[in-house]
Design a protein around this motif. Structure first.
Motif, PDB file in Angstrom:
ATOM      1  N   PRO A 223     -99.183  -4.078 117.202  1.00  0.00           N
ATOM      2  CA  PRO A 223     -99.100  -2.950 116.266  1.00  0.00           C
ATOM      3  C   PRO A 223     -97.787  -2.896 115.501  1.00  0.00           C
ATOM      4  N   GLY A 224     -96.667  -3.131 116.174  1.00  0.00           N
ATOM      5  CA  GLY A 224     -95.384  -3.123 115.486  1.00  0.00           C
ATOM      6  C   GLY A 224     -95.283  -4.213 114.434  1.00  0.00           C
ATOM      7  N   THR A 225     -95.826  -5.382 114.764  1.00  0.00           N
ATOM      8  CA  THR A 225     -95.838  -6.491 113.812  1.00  0.00           C
ATOM      9  C   THR A 225     -96.747  -6.170 112.631  1.00  0.00           C
ATOM     10  N   ALA A 226     -97.875  -5.537 112.926  1.00  0.00           N
ATOM     11  CA  ALA A 226     -98.802  -5.152 111.852  1.00  0.00           C
ATOM     12  C   ALA A 226     -98.123  -4.216 110.863  1.00  0.00           C
ATOM     13  N   GLU A 227     -97.370  -3.272 111.377  1.00  0.00           N
ATOM     14  CA  GLU A 227     -96.657  -2.333 110.501  1.00  0.00           C
ATOM     15  C   GLU A 227     -95.645  -3.083 109.645  1.00  0.00           C
ATOM     16  N   HIS A 228     -94.940  -4.018 110.265  1.00  0.00           N
ATOM     17  CA  HIS A 228     -93.956  -4.824 109.531  1.00  0.00           C
ATOM     18  C   HIS A 228     -94.613  -5.634 108.417  1.00  0.00           C
ATOM     19  N   LEU A 229     -95.824  -6.107 108.685  1.00  0.00           N
ATOM     20  CA  LEU A 229     -96.528  -6.955 107.726  1.00  0.00           C
ATOM     21  C   LEU A 229     -97.342  -6.160 106.706  1.00  0.00           C
ATOM     22  N   GLY A 230     -97.344  -4.843 106.832  1.00  0.00           N
ATOM     23  CA  GLY A 230     -98.104  -4.019 105.900  1.00  0.00           C
ATOM     24  C   GLY A 230     -99.587  -3.984 106.195  1.00  0.00           C
ATOM     25  N   LEU A 231     -99.956  -4.233 107.443  1.00  0.00           N
ATOM     26  CA  LEU A 231    -101.365  -4.183 107.853  1.00  0.00           C
ATOM     27  C   LEU A 231    -101.660  -2.803 108.429  1.00  0.00           C
ATOM     28  N   PRO A 232    -102.471  -1.973 107.761  1.00  0.00           N
ATOM     29  CA  PRO A 232    -102.759  -0.623 108.256  1.00  0.00           C
ATOM     30  C   PRO A 232    -103.424  -0.651 109.631  1.00  0.00           C
ATOM     31  N   LYS A 233    -103.148   0.384 110.416  1.00  0.00           N
ATOM     32  CA  LYS A 233    -103.710   0.464 111.767  1.00  0.00           C
ATOM     33  C   LYS A 233    -105.236   0.421 111.752  1.00  0.00           C
ATOM     34  N   ASP A 234    -105.832   1.075 110.750  1.00  0.00           N
ATOM     35  CA  ASP A 234    -107.288   1.142 110.711  1.00  0.00           C
ATOM     36  C   ASP A 234    -107.924  -0.150 110.187  1.00  0.00           C
ATOM     37  N   GLN A 235    -107.072  -1.129 109.834  1.00  0.00           N
ATOM     38  CA  GLN A 235    -107.585  -2.404 109.341  1.00  0.00           C
ATOM     39  C   GLN A 235    -107.230  -3.572 110.259  1.00  0.00           C
ATOM     40  N   ILE A 236    -106.613  -3.272 111.396  1.00  0.00           N
ATOM     41  CA  ILE A 236    -106.103  -4.355 112.231  1.00  0.00           C
ATOM     42  C   ILE A 236    -107.213  -5.210 112.834  1.00  0.00           C
ATOM     43  N   PHE A 237    -108.419  -4.646 112.998  1.00  0.00           N
ATOM     44  CA  PHE A 237    -109.545  -5.426 113.517  1.00  0.00           C
ATOM     45  C   PHE A 237    -110.390  -6.029 112.390  1.00  0.00           C
ATOM     46  N   ASN A 238    -110.040  -5.723 111.158  1.00  0.00           N
ATOM     47  CA  ASN A 238    -110.758  -6.300 110.026  1.00  0.00           C
ATOM     48  C   ASN A 238    -110.433  -7.789 109.945  1.00  0.00           C
ATOM     49  N   PRO A 239    -111.434  -8.670 110.030  1.00  0.00           N
ATOM     50  CA  PRO A 239    -111.158 -10.112 110.088  1.00  0.00           C
ATOM     51  C   PRO A 239    -110.283 -10.624 108.957  1.00  0.00           C
ATOM     52  N   GLU A 240    -110.623 -10.271 107.721  1.00  0.00           N
ATOM     53  CA  GLU A 240    -109.848 -10.796 106.602  1.00  0.00           C
ATOM     54  C   GLU A 240    -108.437 -10.243 106.586  1.00  0.00           C
ATOM     55  N   GLN A 241    -108.300  -8.943 106.819  1.00  0.00           N
ATOM     56  CA  GLN A 241    -106.975  -8.334 106.800  1.00  0.00           C
ATOM     57  C   GLN A 241    -106.105  -8.884 107.936  1.00  0.00           C
ATOM     58  N   ASN A 242    -106.710  -9.124 109.086  1.00  0.00           N
ATOM     59  CA  ASN A 242    -105.976  -9.643 110.231  1.00  0.00           C
ATOM     60  C   ASN A 242    -105.485 -11.064 109.968  1.00  0.00           C
ATOM     61  N   ILE A 243    -106.370 -11.901 109.442  1.00  0.00           N
ATOM     62  CA  ILE A 243    -105.994 -13.282 109.123  1.00  0.00           C
ATOM     63  C   ILE A 243    -104.933 -13.312 108.027  1.00  0.00           C
ATOM     64  N   ALA A 244    -105.112 -12.487 107.001  1.00  0.00           N
ATOM     65  CA  ALA A 244    -104.152 -12.446 105.906  1.00  0.00           C
ATOM     66  C   ALA A 244    -102.762 -12.063 106.406  1.00  0.00           C
ATOM     67  N   ALA A 245    -102.709 -11.064 107.303  1.00  0.00           N
ATOM     68  CA  ALA A 245    -101.420 -10.637 107.850  1.00  0.00           C
ATOM     69  C   ALA A 245    -100.794 -11.747 108.689  1.00  0.00           C
ATOM     70  N   ALA A 246    -101.626 -12.449 109.452  1.00  0.00           N
ATOM     71  CA  ALA A 246    -101.118 -13.537 110.289  1.00  0.00           C
ATOM     72  C   ALA A 246    -100.496 -14.641 109.446  1.00  0.00           C
ATOM     73  N   THR A 247    -101.099 -14.947 108.311  1.00  0.00           N
ATOM     74  CA  THR A 247    -100.538 -16.001 107.459  1.00  0.00           C
ATOM     75  C   THR A 247     -99.225 -15.544 106.814  1.00  0.00           C
TER      76      THR A 247
END
Length: 348
Positions: A223-247
């Motif tokens: 979750p902390g990394t998601a916030e840093h990467l601009g990935l909203p909490k409600d989108q963290i399980f979204n496949p595309e948003q999750n992969i995009a944030a990881a890249t």
């Protein structure tokens, strides 16, 4: 001029006979009232328990962005019992911890001292009788052993709760997310098959995967990394948003390792940092360089990733971030590379 000087002298004599106003600020006074001990009631009032410790497998370490160590977990329970927040600070050695206690810069030293300790080998400043009394009432003989058993269960159970999908769904495809890997791998300029191999290692392509430490989704983003990467909490399980944030994270890690010129070696070290943390990877690289190994070669750094679980290495002065469960990180990189080779041979 002479008469003026005499007037000034007389004024000085008169004012000198009067009581001078004390300009010393109240916080600078040395009165005994201001040297009161900072004890349990003060800790509760400030809402913070300050503990000092050292890195180690039983005391305190970072695991995938999650703080662990049986003594640390037990100290968290103590803070919860007191109704305050815990601030844990790391010292280089036990002498520094004792000095911090004596200077009243910490409330408790969370470390297994052998002698002259209150409980669990911990030390408390002599000027804190209320805290000492509370600790004795709160503690139970089996608390530390129970906490060690709890931590062991966390670390030995399946790290990620997920459904296991077949590594190859059909001929010519790796997963249902191949198009997303192809699209977003451009962000970090990776072969999409390497990204897919990493995703399999993280979640076996289960977009709802979640670890006990809080990592979520296909690429297991904290979750902390998601916030840093601009990935909203409600989108963290979204496949595309999750992969995009990881890249985006992979691109960031590549930037931090830009001194590693060879692309293949840099990717290996990026994978290690994704799993075990950049700080630990840099510690291992420093140790490798000290021993005249190539700090930019995964084969030379990997042994030191493993050695960071040994006291003589994680307490070395070159190591800034202490103990690491390095075997998991080493195997993480190795498994991804092995799977990537399979994907390269099978999928075009």
């Amino acid at each position: 001029m002479r008469h003026f000087s005499i007037v000034i002298l007389l004024l000085c004599l008169v004012t000198g006979c009067q009581q001078q106003k004390d300009t010393t600020p109240p916080w600078a006074t040395n009165s005994s009232e201001d040297l009161q001990q900072f004890d349990l009631s003060d800790i509760e009032q400030t809402g913070e328990l300050i503990a000092v410790t050292m890195y180690g497998p039983d005391t305190y370490y970072d695991y995938h962005g999650h703080h662990l160590g049986a003594h640390y977990l037990l100290c968290e329970q103590l803070a919860k019992h007191l109704g305050v927040q815990l601030r844990m600070e790391v010292c280089r050695d036990s002498a520094e911890m004792v000095a911090r206690l004596e200077a009243d810069e910490a409330d408790i030293a969370v470390y297994p001292f052998n002698n002259d300790s209150i409980l669990f080998g911990w030390k408390v400043g002599d000027n804190k009788p209320e805290l000492i009394s509370e600790l004795k009432q709160w503690s139970q003989p089996d608390m530390l052993d129970n906490m060690k058993a709890y931590e062991h269960r966390l670390l030995t159970q399946s790290r990620v709760r997920h459904r296991v999908y077949a590594p190859m769904m059909s001929k010519g495809a790796i997963s249902r997310y191949d198009q997303l890997f192809k699209r977003h791998s451009r962000t970090c300029n990776w072969d999409w098959r390497l990204l897919a191999a990493q995703c399999y290692q993280e979640s076996t392509f289960d977009s709802n995967a979640q670890s006990w430490a809080g990592a979520k989704g296909l690429m297991q983003i904290m979750p902390g990394t998601a916030e840093h990467l601009g990935l909203p909490k409600d989108q963290i399980f979204n496949p595309e948003q999750n992969i995009a944030a990881a890249t985006r994270l992979l691109r960031e890690l590549e930037h931090h390792l830009s001194d590693v010129r060879d692309r293949n070696e840099r990717q290996n070290l990026v994978l290690a940092a994704y799993n075990g943390g950049m700080n630990h990877v840099r510690d291992a690289m420093r140790l490798a360089e000290r021993d005249k190994r190539n700090p930019h070669s995964w084969n030379d750094v990997r042994p030191y990733i493993l050695k960071l679980s040994q006291r003589e290495y994680y307490q070395d002065t070159l190591v800034h971030y202490g103990y690491m469960r390095g075997q998991e990180t080493a195997e993480y990189v190795d498994k991804i590379r092995k799977r990537y080779q399979i994907y390269r041979r099978s999928i075009r």
